[in-house]
Design an enzyme around this catalytic site. Structure first.
Site, short mmCIF file in Angstrom:
data_model
loop_
_atom_site.label_atom_id
_atom_site.label_comp_id
_atom_site.label_asym_id
_atom_site.label_seq_id
_atom_site.Cartn_x
_atom_site.Cartn_y
_atom_site.Cartn_z
N SER A 1 49.37 -27.96 72.55
CA SER A 1 48.70 -27.42 71.36
C SER A 1 47.67 -28.34 70.73
O SER A 1 46.81 -27.88 70.00
CB SER A 1 49.73 -26.99 70.33
OG SER A 1 50.60 -28.06 70.02
N HIS B 1 50.20 -20.90 73.41
CA HIS B 1 48.73 -20.96 73.53
C HIS B 1 48.24 -20.49 74.90
O HIS B 1 47.06 -20.60 75.20
CB HIS B 1 48.25 -22.40 73.27
CG HIS B 1 48.64 -22.89 71.92
ND1 HIS B 1 47.88 -22.65 70.80
CD2 HIS B 1 49.73 -23.58 71.50
CE1 HIS B 1 48.47 -23.18 69.75
NE2 HIS B 1 49.60 -23.76 70.14
N LYS C 1 49.31 -16.37 67.53
CA LYS C 1 48.04 -16.78 68.15
C LYS C 1 47.31 -15.51 68.63
O LYS C 1 46.85 -14.75 67.82
CB LYS C 1 48.31 -17.77 69.28
CG LYS C 1 48.53 -19.19 68.80
CD LYS C 1 49.91 -19.50 68.40
CE LYS C 1 49.99 -20.85 67.76
NZ LYS C 1 51.22 -21.16 67.12
N1 PMP Z 1 55.15 -23.46 70.05
C1 PMP Z 1 53.89 -23.93 70.04
C2 PMP Z 1 53.36 -24.61 71.26
C3 PMP Z 1 53.10 -23.78 68.90
O1 PMP Z 1 51.85 -24.26 68.88
C4 PMP Z 1 53.63 -23.12 67.76
C5 PMP Z 1 52.82 -22.89 66.50
N2 PMP Z 1 51.88 -23.79 66.17
C6 PMP Z 1 54.95 -22.67 67.81
C7 PMP Z 1 55.67 -22.85 68.96
C8 PMP Z 1 55.58 -22.00 66.62
O2 PMP Z 1 55.11 -20.71 66.52
P1 PMP Z 1 55.09 -19.88 65.13
O3 PMP Z 1 53.79 -20.17 64.47
O4 PMP Z 1 55.19 -18.47 65.60
O5 PMP Z 1 56.27 -20.30 64.34
#
Ligand code: PMP
Length: 407
Positions: free
Chosen positions: A196, A224, A255
């Site tokens: 991320s 992602h 996303k």
């Molecule tokens: N996994 C990854 C790789 C993420 O980037 C994110 C959110 N930034 C999450 C899990 C958590 O997802 P959510 O925003 O739906 O809580």
């Protein structure tokens, strides 16, 4: 005497004050006073390629709305219709009174989309990782994770009773070193499909080979990757043609799927187990109908309009090439997440401020989100950005990069 003084007087009477760390935490206030604090910026419009901040239009390159669906008329209409039929909340957990027919329908749709036997819908992606990992990884079992895995994976591991082992970022030799230590134990490898902050893709072919050799299960967090990678947007496993080799694929709706929530997909018996043991699933209210309807509509659009993914990749290539041509360091990125590595935290904060002043909204990542000394501007792109908007972003980066001596 103001209220704060009264409170402080009260705690003066005690030996230790649990809140003392809050009084001592001054870094953020200092950044605010210096006018370089880049967080909690208030947006007054929809999450589009252009947003309104302080009444002023800015180009948004800090959003994960990769396919540009969060303000799509069909997605919004689906959400509105769901509110009309079901109201605004479920007021119960999936386990008890919070399962609607739309939750079950979305689970079937997600399972079909991800080409897995079953799927389970959670209220956030974060909760998905917490619940899945802590329920599956038990005592005397091992979980192997990449050092740069998302915080929710790390926290899920912390909540489990298993042994947690971290391997160097995307380093399959290091993973093998760990696997060889735990040959006889039950184990699972958990990785981000697309990392991320770095925007690089996991070396899934080698990881799959190792997992087979050492008898480990695989879980990919494709927050992602879904809607971004693979011929039809099914994510990292599709991109590498390894869909059958990955046991569990986790996704979020926050996303490409235009809402908030998360899911896990995989074999029916594993999903059935998670459903009965994941505490963040059982003891938290189910996602609201509007979210569920939005995700369902977003999946339809992804399947019907593959040109969105093509446009996203067109924009990605333009920006990756553009930054490199200007002399910026974009690290190992090969996806719509493109970091511009700055190094020093304060320089990154100043860069964000200068870009903000030029009408560009980019995010800053400093330690612990990235290794210390590797502060970066995290930029990310949407299928709906125009050529003109992206050219303006590159111009702004060029001006600011030169002024700060980065290029
Ligand atoms: N996994 C990854 C790789 C993420 O980037 C994110 C959110 N930034 C999450 C899990 C958590 O997802 P959510 O925003 O739906 O809580």
């Amino acid at each position: 005497m103001d209220r704060r003084m009264v409170q402080n007087t009260q705690v003066d009477l005690k030996k230790e004050d649990l809140f003392e760390k809050c009084q001592k935490f001054t870094a953020a206030r200092e950044a605010i006073a210096a006018g370089v604090y880049p967080y909690f910026r208030v947006i007054e419009s929809a999450q589009e390629p252009e947003v309104i901040v302080d009444g002023r239009k800015m180009i948004m390159i800090g959003s994960n709305n990769y396919l540009g669906l969060t303000n799509h008329p069909r997605v919004k209409e689906a959400a509105i219709n769901a509110i009309k039929k079901y109201g605004t909340g479920c007021a119960g957990s999936r386990f008890l009174s919070g399962t609607l027919d739309t939750h079950v329908e979305l689970e079937r749709k997600l399972a079909r989309f991800m080409r897995k036997e079953a799927a389970l819908v959670f209220s956030t992606g974060f909760q998905t990782n917490l619940g899945v990992i802590s329920s599956l990884v038990g005592k005397n079992e091992v979980v192997l994770i990449d050092k740069m895995d998302h915080a929710s994976i790390i926290d899920g591991c912390r909540l489990s009773f298993g042994e947690i082992k971290k391997f160097k970022h995307n380093d399959m030799d290091d993973l093998e070193r760990l696997l060889s230590h735990y040959e006889d134990k039950a184990k699972m490898i958990i990785v981000d499909g697309v990392f991320s902050m770095e925007g690089d893709i996991v070396d899934l072919p080698k990881l799959v080979k190792l997992a087979k050799e050492y008898g480990a299960r695989i879980m990919v967090d494709d927050a992602h990757g879904i809607g971004v990678l693979g011929k039809t947007g099914r994510g990292t496993a599709e991109y590498f043609d390894l869909e059958d080799e990955v046991d569990l694929i986790m996704g979020t709706y926050s996303k490409s799927l235009a809402s908030i929530g998360g899911f896990i997909s995989g074999p029916e018996e594993v999903i059935h187990y998670i459903k009965h043991f994941a505490r963040s699933f059982i003891f938290s209210a189910s996602p609201p109908p509007a979210s569920i309807a939005s995700v369902s509509a977003a999946i339809d659009i992804i399947e019907e309009e593959p040109e969105r993914i093509e446009k996203l990749w067109h924009n990605t290539r333009k920006m990756l090439n553009g930054f490199k041509a200007l002399g910026f360091d974009t690290g190992t990125s090969e996806t719509p997440i493109i970091p511009v590595i700055v190094g020093d935290d304060m320089k990154a904060f100043r860069m964000a401020r200068m870009l903000h002043d030029k009408g560009v909204f980019a995010n800053v990542a400093v330690s612990p989100a990235v290794p210390a000394g590797s502060a970066l501007m995290r930029t990310s792109y949407m299928a709906t950005h125009t050529e003109e908007q992206l050219d303006r972003v590159l111009e702004a980066f060029e001006e600011v990069g030169k002024e700060l001596g980065i290029i």
